[in-house]
Design a protein around this motif. Structure first.
Motif, PDB file in Angstrom:
ATOM      1  N   LEU A   2       0.791  -1.231  -0.059  1.00 47.33           N
ATOM      2  CA  LEU A   2      -0.024  -0.031  -0.029  1.00 47.33           C
ATOM      3  C   LEU A   2       0.883   1.095   0.078  1.00 47.33           C
ATOM      4  O   LEU A   2       1.801   1.379   0.755  1.00 47.33           O
ATOM      5  CB  LEU A   2      -0.903   0.134   1.142  1.00 47.33           C
ATOM      6  CG  LEU A   2      -1.857   1.123   1.547  1.00 47.33           C
ATOM      7  CD1 LEU A   2      -3.008   1.097  -0.016  1.00 47.33           C
ATOM      8  CD2 LEU A   2      -2.795   1.000   2.687  1.00 47.33           C
ATOM      9  N   ARG A   3       0.650   2.177  -0.955  1.00 45.83           N
ATOM     10  CA  ARG A   3       1.496   3.311  -1.128  1.00 45.83           C
ATOM     11  C   ARG A   3       0.545   4.603  -0.964  1.00 45.83           C
ATOM     12  O   ARG A   3      -0.574   4.645  -1.713  1.00 45.83           O
ATOM     13  CB  ARG A   3       2.241   3.479  -2.412  1.00 45.83           C
ATOM     14  CG  ARG A   3       3.502   2.394  -2.309  1.00 45.83           C
ATOM     15  CD  ARG A   3       4.441   2.695  -1.337  1.00 45.83           C
ATOM     16  NE  ARG A   3       5.557   1.715  -1.494  1.00 45.83           N
ATOM     17  CZ  ARG A   3       5.826   0.658  -0.644  1.00 45.83           C
ATOM     18  NH1 ARG A   3       4.898   0.572   0.328  1.00 45.83           N
ATOM     19  NH2 ARG A   3       6.710   0.211  -0.553  1.00 45.83           N
ATOM     20  N   GLU A   4       0.652   5.552  -0.146  1.00 50.81           N
ATOM     21  CA  GLU A   4      -0.169   6.899  -0.043  1.00 50.81           C
ATOM     22  C   GLU A   4       0.912   7.945  -0.337  1.00 50.81           C
ATOM     23  O   GLU A   4       2.072   7.938  -0.428  1.00 50.81           O
ATOM     24  CB  GLU A   4      -0.635   6.664   1.358  1.00 50.81           C
ATOM     25  CG  GLU A   4      -1.723   5.803   1.826  1.00 50.81           C
ATOM     26  CD  GLU A   4      -3.081   6.009   0.879  1.00 50.81           C
ATOM     27  OE1 GLU A   4      -3.010   6.830   0.256  1.00 50.81           O
ATOM     28  OE2 GLU A   4      -3.814   4.949   1.027  1.00 50.81           O
ATOM     29  N   PHE A   5       0.213   9.024  -0.429  1.00 50.61           N
ATOM     30  CA  PHE A   5       0.840  10.385  -0.657  1.00 50.61           C
ATOM     31  C   PHE A   5       1.334  10.661   0.713  1.00 50.61           C
ATOM     32  O   PHE A   5       0.752  10.829   1.866  1.00 50.61           O
ATOM     33  CB  PHE A   5      -0.166  11.290  -1.010  1.00 50.61           C
ATOM     34  CG  PHE A   5       0.440  12.834  -1.060  1.00 50.61           C
ATOM     35  CD1 PHE A   5       1.537  13.430  -1.666  1.00 50.61           C
ATOM     36  CD2 PHE A   5      -0.300  13.716  -0.051  1.00 50.61           C
ATOM     37  CE1 PHE A   5       1.933  14.593  -1.787  1.00 50.61           C
ATOM     38  CE2 PHE A   5       0.317  15.233  -0.174  1.00 50.61           C
ATOM     39  CZ  PHE A   5       1.485  15.477  -0.878  1.00 50.61           C
TER      40      PHE A   5
ATOM     41  N   LEU B  30       1.973  18.092  -7.600  1.00 51.23           N
ATOM     42  CA  LEU B  30       0.885  17.536  -8.370  1.00 51.23           C
ATOM     43  C   LEU B  30       0.467  16.268  -7.482  1.00 51.23           C
ATOM     44  O   LEU B  30       1.203  15.387  -7.080  1.00 51.23           O
ATOM     45  CB  LEU B  30       1.488  16.839  -9.583  1.00 51.23           C
ATOM     46  CG  LEU B  30       2.347  17.655 -10.566  1.00 51.23           C
ATOM     47  CD1 LEU B  30       2.738  16.945 -11.834  1.00 51.23           C
ATOM     48  CD2 LEU B  30       1.559  18.928 -10.806  1.00 51.23           C
ATOM     49  N   VAL B  31      -0.835  16.238  -7.273  1.00 51.27           N
ATOM     50  CA  VAL B  31      -1.314  15.330  -6.290  1.00 51.27           C
ATOM     51  C   VAL B  31      -2.703  14.657  -7.153  1.00 51.27           C
ATOM     52  O   VAL B  31      -3.760  15.350  -7.263  1.00 51.27           O
ATOM     53  CB  VAL B  31      -2.081  15.736  -4.982  1.00 51.27           C
ATOM     54  CG1 VAL B  31      -2.563  14.559  -4.163  1.00 51.27           C
ATOM     55  CG2 VAL B  31      -0.842  16.483  -4.335  1.00 51.27           C
ATOM     56  N   ASP B  32      -2.546  13.465  -7.648  1.00 54.59           N
ATOM     57  CA  ASP B  32      -3.788  12.749  -8.219  1.00 54.59           C
ATOM     58  C   ASP B  32      -4.888  12.390  -7.515  1.00 54.59           C
ATOM     59  O   ASP B  32      -4.533  12.068  -6.238  1.00 54.59           O
ATOM     60  CB  ASP B  32      -3.196  11.666  -9.332  1.00 54.59           C
ATOM     61  CG  ASP B  32      -3.921  11.413 -10.484  1.00 54.59           C
ATOM     62  OD1 ASP B  32      -4.513  12.131 -10.866  1.00 54.59           O
ATOM     63  OD2 ASP B  32      -3.595  10.258 -11.223  1.00 54.59           O
ATOM     64  N   GLU B  33      -5.894  12.129  -8.072  1.00 54.11           N
ATOM     65  CA  GLU B  33      -7.109  11.405  -7.336  1.00 54.11           C
ATOM     66  C   GLU B  33      -7.341  12.210  -6.114  1.00 54.11           C
ATOM     67  O   GLU B  33      -7.101  11.647  -5.056  1.00 54.11           O
ATOM     68  CB  GLU B  33      -6.861  10.045  -7.126  1.00 54.11           C
ATOM     69  CG  GLU B  33      -6.735   9.169  -8.444  1.00 54.11           C
ATOM     70  CD  GLU B  33      -6.202   7.810  -8.291  1.00 54.11           C
ATOM     71  OE1 GLU B  33      -6.079   7.444  -7.116  1.00 54.11           O
ATOM     72  OE2 GLU B  33      -6.021   7.036  -9.155  1.00 54.11           O
TER      73      GLU B  33
ATOM     74  N   CYS C   4      -2.675   7.612   8.363  1.00 52.21           N
ATOM     75  CA  CYS C   4      -2.317   9.032   7.746  1.00 52.21           C
ATOM     76  C   CYS C   4      -2.839  10.028   8.575  1.00 52.21           C
ATOM     77  O   CYS C   4      -3.697   9.820   9.346  1.00 52.21           O
ATOM     78  CB  CYS C   4      -2.721   8.985   6.329  1.00 52.21           C
ATOM     79  SG  CYS C   4      -2.086   7.610   5.010  1.00 52.21           S
ATOM     80  N   ARG C   5      -2.235  11.170   8.295  1.00 53.35           N
ATOM     81  CA  ARG C   5      -2.738  12.113   8.893  1.00 53.35           C
ATOM     82  C   ARG C   5      -4.253  12.693   8.914  1.00 53.35           C
ATOM     83  O   ARG C   5      -5.031  12.559   9.930  1.00 53.35           O
ATOM     84  CB  ARG C   5      -2.016  13.578   8.880  1.00 53.35           C
ATOM     85  CG  ARG C   5      -2.512  14.515  10.022  1.00 53.35           C
ATOM     86  CD  ARG C   5      -1.927  15.938   9.219  1.00 53.35           C
ATOM     87  NE  ARG C   5      -0.650  16.141   9.397  1.00 53.35           N
ATOM     88  CZ  ARG C   5       0.040  17.445   8.977  1.00 53.35           C
ATOM     89  NH1 ARG C   5      -0.563  18.515   9.423  1.00 53.35           N
ATOM     90  NH2 ARG C   5       1.258  17.398   8.814  1.00 53.35           N
ATOM     91  N   HIS C   6      -4.802  12.575   7.726  1.00 55.00           N
ATOM     92  CA  HIS C   6      -6.045  12.776   7.415  1.00 55.00           C
ATOM     93  C   HIS C   6      -6.724  11.561   6.790  1.00 55.00           C
ATOM     94  O   HIS C   6      -6.083  10.712   6.199  1.00 55.00           O
ATOM     95  CB  HIS C   6      -6.304  14.018   6.138  1.00 55.00           C
ATOM     96  CG  HIS C   6      -5.506  15.224   6.735  1.00 55.00           C
ATOM     97  ND1 HIS C   6      -4.637  15.785   6.400  1.00 55.00           N
ATOM     98  CD2 HIS C   6      -5.948  16.143   7.706  1.00 55.00           C
ATOM     99  CE1 HIS C   6      -4.111  16.966   7.023  1.00 55.00           C
ATOM    100  NE2 HIS C   6      -5.130  17.024   7.940  1.00 55.00           N
TER     101      HIS C   6
ATOM    102  N   GLN D 100      -8.229  16.589   2.051  1.00 52.09           N
ATOM    103  CA  GLN D 100      -7.753  17.024   3.429  1.00 52.09           C
ATOM    104  C   GLN D 100      -6.193  17.403   3.362  1.00 52.09           C
ATOM    105  O   GLN D 100      -5.654  18.687   3.612  1.00 52.09           O
ATOM    106  CB  GLN D 100      -8.126  16.456   4.666  1.00 52.09           C
ATOM    107  CG  GLN D 100      -9.607  16.495   4.817  1.00 52.09           C
ATOM    108  CD  GLN D 100      -9.942  15.632   5.886  1.00 52.09           C
ATOM    109  OE1 GLN D 100      -9.566  14.358   6.133  1.00 52.09           O
ATOM    110  NE2 GLN D 100     -10.724  15.869   6.730  1.00 52.09           N
ATOM    111  N   ASP D 101      -5.425  16.616   2.739  1.00 54.21           N
ATOM    112  CA  ASP D 101      -4.015  16.714   2.497  1.00 54.21           C
ATOM    113  C   ASP D 101      -3.677  17.909   1.609  1.00 54.21           C
ATOM    114  O   ASP D 101      -3.027  18.987   1.898  1.00 54.21           O
ATOM    115  CB  ASP D 101      -3.429  15.524   1.916  1.00 54.21           C
ATOM    116  CG  ASP D 101      -3.356  14.189   2.703  1.00 54.21           C
ATOM    117  OD1 ASP D 101      -3.560  14.529   4.158  1.00 54.21           O
ATOM    118  OD2 ASP D 101      -3.339  13.125   2.378  1.00 54.21           O
TER     119      ASP D 101
END
Length: 904
Positions: free
Chosen positions: A94-97, A111-114, A123-125, A130-131
């Protein structure tokens, strides 16, 4: 103990500290918007990023998931990419921003997709949008992508077209507040061809999409919705620019909240309607006596619907009442509602006993309102209530019911022996059921007791006795009437009890709100405001409350308010982790912590206490896994609003007082400079002029003229010396730097000492002494009282013409000694008497020497006399003139004192 996937204190502190130095402005958001997956949003975003990079912009790809698409992989070349984040406990796949890495890197454009993506636990949010909002607040520009089915207000419309519900959604406010939205539009045929060739997604996904819902007709409908929504956004921006930020529309849409799953689609429909009419939206929840008995699932769904309404911009309101339709109609009339949006009710009973639907009841009670019915495709069962389906059994209630029935049967047997009729006995059993309903906690006891009463009556009082048989068929009616009367009586009693409990609870909460307002109004300091507010919140929620003061964005030490018997955890409530969440709330002016989508792993729910322009405090509530109900939540937010206004008012008053002190100091400084520039220049000019004459013509001037010049120089010098002494003395007394050492002193000696220090112009006046008691003593600092007398005598000399009489007197006045300096000059006007003792104030009367004073002598006298515990005053002399008098504490004369000081 930290839960699985919950950020630790160090990480939370690092997250908050990473945002401590944002650039001056807020970042700009650009959304690449499409009607379906595969239209080219990501490619368009990457192409725009390359163009920005060529123009010199620092661009970073924060999170791009290529899904194996060659076009996307090719466009990623040449762009810096942030490493993905692997949340704790979620597996390596699993990979997150990585928001923290983005904040640390802080590029000009990221750039932040989706945008609608839901983050993994840890995660924080909880949501990626919200990020993005955090990045924008940190001053970073963001490019992102979103499809039409992910907009909150349109998700159910899209689901009705495609047949598939979307779980990842974005609030419309994020979309509408974007600085730029670029619609990526291609023909549906071209999109279908792309999916079929596998250019936009994996081949398997493309086939499933085409077979499921991506038909040409569906894509055309989605394309039309996306175009219309983009146009609506442009219209809303134009409307805001035309009318300003305030909503000038008269349309007021009301939506009713409930725990039904279908209520979400009704809320979205109402939000779309409010947007179309450019009106305001209110979400109303009617709390009935049975509201506390909602099933756990229905209660959770109600809280989800509440959060959805808030995300769509609705104002939340709560009312209480038994009649839902009447409460809605009353609120609509009072609040100026123009339209009410309801979901379609489930079909009810038909025939004579048919119950009217909520829409029909509203139409009858508020005929002037438009009632809009939204079709419900889900047709869920209505929320069940524990009070009807699941009675709470307890041994105590069972024993009470059995005991009351036994006592009732004994009394009934006595009634029969005394000759009472069966009707009296039936009434006695009905009364017993009434008592059972009053003494137990569930409707079931009353119903069972009604049936048991019928059976006992049949067994004991109908022929044949001691059997359940009966000979007279008329007993059928008796039994039915007896059961119905008992059952209805018990049911009504239970309803009245529930209503009484709800009314008492509502009255208690309303009392807290009113009492909070009164206590905050009477609080004089910010510490009192925090203390009163903490106590009131504790009374409302009965859970631990923490109040963090915020000064200039910095969170201070919290004040804790704990319910009786509740002990804080071993590491306390104010841990580094919890303080980090409170700091985030103070900085971002948003709620966070438990039961929210931001930092949900915190122990407490943190709410910002807002004023008009800033956050003044952060309130933390330890929920203990039990969320607040809607009424508590709305009431608590109202109380926090009062809290914020009270703190803002207190700080504004303190600021106003500070400005007033500064203004007064500035006025005194200006008066002093003005006096120095005028009044000091006159004697200095006279001194320098007379000295120059003596230096140039001293030998040719006769002795008389030289003596006159010497006298003028001496008088001007003494005037300057007295002025400086008064100014220094006033400053020392006002600052508390002058020490006063009082001792018993003979008044006659002090008066003689003062007269010896007066100016030579006293010789131009007649001096009279009225000191009848030569042994009159007072407690004083002789050096300072001499200065008081010198100032008062010099004041009389300066403001009276030569030849006038100046009288100095002293006599005993009870426990005090009163000393007076009187003259028979022109006197002081009444309007000037009240201000004579103010610093830098001088009466407009003409002085004997024609020189204006600085207005320091009399204020100095007042300060000295007040420091001695006396009072100084001024009054008219009769028939003419002025009398200045002051008091000192009298001191008794003893033989020891006379012997020790024989010269006195």
């Amino acid at each position: 103990m930290q839960g699985e996937g919950r950020p630790g204190p160090d990480r939370l502190l690092h997250q908050v500290q990473g945002e401590e130095k944002p650039p001056a402005g807020r970042g700009r958001l650009k959304i690449f918007f499409g009607y379906a997956a595969g239209v080219g949003k990501t490619c368009a975003m990457l192409s725009a990023a390359h163009a920005a990079q060529k123009s010199g912009v620092d661009v970073v790809a924060g999170h791009i998931d290529p899904h194996g698409r060659p076009a996307v992989l090719a466009l990623l070349e040449g762009l810096e990419q942030l490493p993905p984040l692997a949340p704790v406990g979620q597996g390596a796949a699993l990979r997150e921003f990585d928001l923290d890495a983005a904040l640390a890197r802080r590029p000009a454009l990221i750039l932040v997709d989706e945008l609608a993506h839901a983050n993994a636990a840890g995660c924080r949010h909880r949501k990626r949008y919200q990020d993005v909002e955090t990045l924008l607040r940190a001053g970073v520009d963001v490019y992102t992508t979103v499809s039409v089915q992910h907009l909150e207000s349109l998700s159910d419309v899209v689901a009705s077209i495609t047949g598939a519900a979307v779980q990842e959604r974005v609030p419309d406010s994020v979309f509408d507040s974007a600085d730029q939205v670029e619609l990526i539009d291609i023909e549906p045929e071209e999109l279908i061809a792309r999916l079929g060739e596998g250019k936009s997604a994996a081949a398997g996904q493309a086939k499933r999409a085409l077979s499921a819902f991506l038909t040409r007709e569906d894509l055309t409908a989605l394309r039309e919705i996306a175009r219309r929504r983009t146009a609506d956004r442009v219209n809303r921006i134009a409307e805001r620019e035309k009318h300003g930020k305030g909503d000038r529309s008269e349309e007021h849409i009301l939506i009713c909240l409930s725990g039904a799953p279908s209520n979400a689609s009704v809320i979205r429909a109402a939000a779309r309607m409010a947007g179309a009419f450019h009106g305001s939206l209110t979400a109303l929840f009617v709390e009935t006596p049975d509201a506390a008995g909602l099933e756990e699932g229905s209660g959770e769904q109600l809280r989800k619907n509440l959060r959805l309404a808030e995300q769509l911009g609705a104002r939340i309101a709560t009312v209480y009442g038994e009649n839902v339709a009447q409460q809605i109609a009353d609120y609509a009339r009072e609040s100026g509602v123009s339209k009410i949006v309801l979901g379609r009710s489930a079909p009810g009973r038909r025939g004579v006993l048919a119950r009217r639907s909520l829409a029909q009841q509203l139409a009858a009670r508020a005929p002037g309102l438009d009632v809009c019915i939204i079709p419900d495709g889900q047709s869920p069962r209505p929320p069940r209530r524990h009070g009807r389906e699941r009675p709470a059994w307890s041994a105590a209630d069972l024993l009470r019911s059995a005991g009351i029935l036994a006592v009732t049967s004994l009394l009934a047997l006595l009634f029969r022996q005394w000759g009472f009729t069966e009707a009296n006995i039936v009434t006695l059993y009905i009364l017993g059921v009434l008592f059972i309903s009053m003494c137990t906690h569930s409707w079931a006891y009353g119903a069972i007791s009604a049936a048991a009463g019928v059976l006992i009556f049949n067994y004991l009082f109908t022929e044949p006795l001691l059997t359940l048989k009966f000979n007279d068929k008329s007993y059928y009616v008796t039994f039915v009437v007896m059961f119905l009367a008992s059952f209805l009586t018990g049911t009504l009693t239970m309803r009245v009890r529930r209503q009484a409990r709800q009314a008492a609870s509502k009255a208690y909460r309303t009392e807290i709100l009113l009492e909070t307002s009164q206590k905050l109004q009477h609080s004089e300091t910010e510490e009192q405001i925090f203390t009163e507010m903490g106590g009131q919140l504790l009374r409302l929620v009965h859970r631990p409350v923490l109040l963090y003061p915020v000064q200039e964005g910095v969170v201070g030490e919290p004040a804790a308010f704990l319910p009786p018997g509740v002990q804080p955890p071993a590491d306390g409530w104010d841990t580094a982790e919890e303080r980090a969440v409170a700091a985030w709330v103070a900085k971002n002016n948003k709620h966070a912590g438990a039961t929210t989508d931001t930092l949900p792993g915190a122990r407490c729910l943190y709410l910002a206490v807002r004023g008009r322009d800033a956050v003044f405090a952060v309130a933390g509530l330890a929920l203990g896994g039990e969320p607040l109900d809607i009424f508590e939540r709305s009431l608590m937010i109202a109380m926090l609003g009062e809290f914020g206004l009270a703190v803002e008012k207190q700080r504004a008053n303190e600021e106003k007082r500070r400005f007033a002190v500064e203004a007064e100091q500035e006025r005194l400084r200006a008066d002093l400079l003005r006096a120095i520039s005028h009044d000091l220049r006159t004697p200095l000019t006279s001194i320098s002029g007379n000295a120059g004459i003596l230096m140039a013509n001293g030998k040719v001037l006769d002795e008389k003229k030289r003596q006159r010049l010497y006298a003028d120089i001496y008088d001007d010098s003494m005037w300057l010396i007295n002025l400086v002494e008064n100014l220094l003395a006033v400053t020392r007394i006002e600052n508390g730097a002058m020490s006063i050492q009082t001792e018993p002193e003979l008044v006659n000696d002090v008066v003689d000492e003062a007269l010896a220090h007066t100016g030579r112009k006293l010789g131009e006046h007649r001096l009279a002494l009225d000191l009848p008691d030569e042994l009159l003593m007072a407690r004083m600092d002789a050096r300072l009282i001499v200065q008081v007398l010198v100032n008062l005598v010099d004041n009389a000399v300066k403001y009276t013409p030569p030849g006038s009489t100046i009288t100095v007197s002293a006599r005993r006045d009870g426990p005090m000694v009163r000393i007076e300096v009187a003259d028979d000059g022109p006197g002081v006007p009444d309007e000037a008497k009240e201000r004579l003792f103010e610093m830098f104030y001088t009466a407009q009367g003409k002085r004997g020497d024609g020189r204006r004073g600085l207005g320091l002598g009399l204020p100095l006298c007042r300060s000295i006399v007040s420091a001695h515990g006396g009072v100084i005053s001024v009054r008219d002399n009769r028939p003419a003139g002025t009398v200045f008098s002051f008091t000192l504490k009298a001191e008794e004369v003893t033989c020891h004192e006379q012997t020790a000081d024989p010269d006195r």
